[in-house]
Scaffold this active site. Structure first.
Site, PDB file in Angstrom:
ATOM      1  N   LYS A   1     -77.597  48.518  99.278  1.00  0.00           N
ATOM      2  CA  LYS A   1     -76.725  47.435  99.755  1.00  0.00           C
ATOM      3  C   LYS A   1     -77.313  46.142  98.985  1.00  0.00           C
ATOM      4  CE  LYS A   1     -73.259  48.941 102.880  1.00  0.00           C
ATOM      5  NZ  LYS A   1     -72.892  48.838 104.214  1.00  0.00           N
TER       6      LYS A   1
ATOM      7  N   LYS B   1     -71.554  59.794  97.290  1.00  0.00           N
ATOM      8  CA  LYS B   1     -70.631  59.909  98.534  1.00  0.00           C
ATOM      9  C   LYS B   1     -69.155  59.137  98.618  1.00  0.00           C
ATOM     10  CE  LYS B   1     -72.216  56.435 101.418  1.00  0.00           C
ATOM     11  NZ  LYS B   1     -72.566  56.133 102.903  1.00  0.00           N
TER      12      LYS B   1
ATOM     13  N   LYS C   1     -66.328  53.312 100.746  1.00  0.00           N
ATOM     14  CA  LYS C   1     -65.502  52.183 100.712  1.00  0.00           C
ATOM     15  C   LYS C   1     -66.203  51.072  99.668  1.00  0.00           C
ATOM     16  CE  LYS C   1     -61.792  50.106 102.627  1.00  0.00           C
ATOM     17  NZ  LYS C   1     -60.572  50.917 103.242  1.00  0.00           N
TER      18      LYS C   1
HETATM   19  P1  TYM Z   1     -69.241  53.725 108.432  1.00  0.00           P
HETATM   20  O1  TYM Z   1     -68.147  52.835 109.308  1.00  0.00           O
HETATM   21  O2  TYM Z   1     -69.707  53.410 107.113  1.00  0.00           O
HETATM   22  O3  TYM Z   1     -68.721  55.082 108.576  1.00  0.00           O
HETATM   23  C1  TYM Z   1     -68.172  55.769 109.718  1.00  0.00           C
HETATM   24  C2  TYM Z   1     -68.521  57.166 109.891  1.00  0.00           C
HETATM   25  O4  TYM Z   1     -67.948  57.981 108.784  1.00  0.00           O
HETATM   26  C3  TYM Z   1     -69.061  58.657 108.121  1.00  0.00           C
HETATM   27  N1  TYM Z   1     -68.979  58.744 106.558  1.00  0.00           N
HETATM   28  C4  TYM Z   1     -69.007  59.864 105.783  1.00  0.00           C
HETATM   29  N2  TYM Z   1     -68.917  61.306 106.200  1.00  0.00           N
HETATM   30  C5  TYM Z   1     -68.950  62.351 105.305  1.00  0.00           C
HETATM   31  N3  TYM Z   1     -68.666  61.991 103.718  1.00  0.00           N
HETATM   32  C6  TYM Z   1     -68.552  60.608 103.623  1.00  0.00           C
HETATM   33  N4  TYM Z   1     -68.406  60.238 102.127  1.00  0.00           N
HETATM   34  C7  TYM Z   1     -68.783  59.513 104.325  1.00  0.00           C
HETATM   35  N5  TYM Z   1     -68.673  58.288 104.404  1.00  0.00           N
HETATM   36  C8  TYM Z   1     -68.699  57.787 105.804  1.00  0.00           C
HETATM   37  C9  TYM Z   1     -70.206  58.021 108.376  1.00  0.00           C
HETATM   38  O5  TYM Z   1     -71.537  58.807 108.235  1.00  0.00           O
HETATM   39  C10 TYM Z   1     -70.181  57.352 109.858  1.00  0.00           C
HETATM   40  O6  TYM Z   1     -70.429  58.317 110.942  1.00  0.00           O
HETATM   41  N6  TYM Z   1     -73.551  52.212 110.576  1.00  0.00           N
HETATM   42  C11 TYM Z   1     -72.488  52.856 110.739  1.00  0.00           C
HETATM   43  C12 TYM Z   1     -71.478  52.572 111.901  1.00  0.00           C
HETATM   44  C13 TYM Z   1     -72.334  52.332 113.222  1.00  0.00           C
HETATM   45  C14 TYM Z   1     -72.770  53.598 113.997  1.00  0.00           C
HETATM   46  C15 TYM Z   1     -73.428  52.950 115.267  1.00  0.00           C
HETATM   47  C16 TYM Z   1     -72.751  54.771 114.001  1.00  0.00           C
HETATM   48  C17 TYM Z   1     -72.587  51.258 113.802  1.00  0.00           C
HETATM   49  N7  TYM Z   1     -73.244  51.514 115.140  1.00  0.00           N
HETATM   50  C18 TYM Z   1     -73.932  53.576 116.241  1.00  0.00           C
HETATM   51  C19 TYM Z   1     -73.183  55.690 114.953  1.00  0.00           C
HETATM   52  C20 TYM Z   1     -73.706  55.049 116.343  1.00  0.00           C
HETATM   53  C21 TYM Z   1     -71.680  53.079 109.657  1.00  0.00           C
HETATM   54  O7  TYM Z   1     -71.635  52.001 108.724  1.00  0.00           O
HETATM   55  O8  TYM Z   1     -70.496  53.800 109.415  1.00  0.00           O
END
Ligand code: TYM
Length: 331
Positions: free
Chosen positions: A112, A194, A197
Site C-alpha cells: 500500500k 488476490k 477492493k
Molecule cells: P479486509 O477488510 O481487507 O478483509 C476482510 C477479510 O476478508 C479476507 N479476504 C480474502 N479472503 C480470500 N480471498 C481474498 N481475495 C480476500 N480478500 C480479503 C481477509 O483476509 C479478511 O479476513 N486488516 C484486516 C481487518 C482487521 C482484522 C482485525 C482482522 C482489522 N483488525 C483483527 C482480524 C483480526 C483487513 O484489512 O481485512
C-alpha cells in the site's frame, strides 16, 4: 472455550473474496456456538485517503451486509471499532512494544505504501491496532483469509512480549485460515493477484450486491487463457481454476465433480454456468441487504448494543493492562 475475533474494513459491499474467505466462516463458527466477536474496523479504514460521508454510509452497508450473510447479533457481538475507545488506547501501549523494522517488512504495508507519495504513520501502525483489536478480547482464534497471516503473527508476537514482560494475561492467538482455495479468491482481471477492493479495475471483483447482469458481464470478461476446455490447475491455469474454485465454493460441489460436469463445455459456455451459480447464490443475500439497509435505526441500535458488550470486555482488559504497566494512580 474458543474465543473468536475477526475484523473487516467498512468498504461498503463485500467482495466475493471477503465473503468466501472469511465472512462465511464466521457464520459457521457462530452457529457452532463459539464465542464470536466481529468488528467493523472503521479506524483502520482512515489509514488510506478516504471520503467521510462515504465511510459513514459504508459502515451501515457493511453492517447490513454482515446480517444478510447470516451474522446473528443474538449470537455474535457485532460492533464498530471507533465506538470502543480502548482500541486506540491499547494501540498506543502496544506500539511501545513494537519495533519499526518489524512493521516495515510487513507485506500489506509495503504494497500500500508503494502507491502513496507520503506514507501516513497510521498506515505503518495499522497492524499494531489490529493486534490491539485481537488482544483486547483475549481472542484464541482469528478466522481470516491468507493475506492476513503476517498481521496475526504480529499479534502473536505482541502477546508473547507482553506476557513475558508484564505477566501472562494474553493467549497467543491462532489464525484460522480455510484450508481450501477459499483462503485466496483471485482477481478476475489478473489471476496472479488476490481479489481486492484496492484494485482499480471494477471488473476484477464481484461484489456481493452486484446486479445479476453485472455479475454475468464480469465473469464473461474474466481473464482466462487460450485453452478452451475446463481443468483445475491453479499454477498453470490460474484464471480458469479461479472460476472453478468460485463455482465449487458457491455450490458446495467438489472441484472434481465441477470439472467432470464441465467436460463438454468451452470456456465461454462454462462462464455462463459459473455466472448462473454465483447469481443464484447471491440473490437472497442481495435482497436481505436492501431489507436491513432500509431500517437504519435498527442497525444503529444493534451496533450500540454490540459496542456496549464489547466495551465491558475491553475495559476489563485495559484496567488489568494499566495496572501491570504501572500507569495511572489506581493501586
Ligand atoms: P479486509 O477488510 O481487507 O478483509 C476482510 C477479510 O476478508 C479476507 N479476504 C480474502 N479472503 C480470500 N480471498 C481474498 N481475495 C480476500 N480478500 C480479503 C481477509 O483476509 C479478511 O479476513 N486488516 C484486516 C481487518 C482487521 C482484522 C482485525 C482482522 C482489522 N483488525 C483483527 C482480524 C483480526 C483487513 O484489512 O481485512
Amino acid at each position: 472455550p474458543r474465543k473468536i475475533f475477526s475484523g473487516i474494513q467498512p468498504t461498503g459491499a463485500l467482495h466475493l473474496g471477503n465473503y468466501l474467505g472469511a465472512v462465511r466462516r464466521w457464520t459457521q463458527l457462530q452457529n457452532a456456538r463459539d464465542d464470536v466477536t466481529i468488528c467493523i474496523v472503521d479506524l483502520h479504514s482512515i489509514t488510506m485517503p478516504h471520503n467521510p460521508p462515504v465511510l459513514r454510509e459504508n459502515i451501515f452497508e457493511m453492517a447490513a451486509t454482515l446480517l444478510a450473510c447470516g451474522i446473528d447479533p443474538a449470537k455474535t457481538t457485532l460492533f464498530v471499532q471507533s465506538a470502543v475507545l480502548e482500541h486506540c488506547e491499547f494501540n498506543w501501549i502496544l506500539s511501545s512494544l513494537t519495533t519499526m523494522p518489524r512493521l516495515a517488512q510487513l507485506p500489506q504495508f509495503k504494497e500500500k505504501s508503494r502507491t502513496l507519495r507520503d506514507v501516513p504513520l497510521g498506515l505503518y501502525v495499522y497492524p499494531v491496532l489490529q493486534a490491539a483489536d485481537i488482544m483486547l478480547y483475549k481472542a484464541t482464534h482469528v478466522p481470516v483469509g491468507a493475506d492476513q497471516l503476517q498481521h496475526i503473527q504480529l499479534a502473536q508476537h505482541l502477546s508473547r512480549s507482553f506476557n513475558s514482560r508484564y505477566g501472562e494475561i494474553f493467549p497467543v492467538c491462532q489464525a484460522l485460515i480455510e484450508q481450501n482455495e477459499a483462503s485466496r479468491v483471485l482477481s478476475l482481471r489478473d489471476p496472479s493477484k488476490k481479489m481486492s477492493k484496492s484494485e482499480n479495475n471494477p471488473k476484477a471483483t464481484i461484489n456481493i450486491n452486484d446486479a445479476p447482469d453485472v455479475i454475468a458481464e464480469k465473469i464473461k470478461k474474466a481473464v482466462t487463457d487460450f485453452t478452451s476446455d475446463i481443468s483445475f490447475n491453479l499454477s498453470g491455469r490460474p484464471g480458469v481454476s479461479n472460476l472453478v474454485n468460485i463455482h465449487a465454493l458457491v455450490t458446495g460441489q467438489s472441484i472434481k465433480s465441477i470439472v467432470e460436469e464441465a467436460k463438454q463445455l468451452d470456456t465461454a459456455r462454462y462462464k455462463e454456468r459459473v455466472a448462473d451459480a454465483v447469481i443464484a447464490h447471491l440473490q437472497p443475500i442481495r435482497e436481505q441487504i436492501q431489507m436491513h439497509l432500509a431500517k437504519r435505526n435498527e442497525l444503529i441500535y444493534m451496533l450500540e448494543i454490540g459496542a456496549e458488550k464489547a466495551r465491558q470486555t475491553a475495559q476489563q482488559t485495559m484496567s488489568d493492562v494499566k495496572q501491570r504497566l504501572g500507569l495511572g494512580t489506581n493501586a
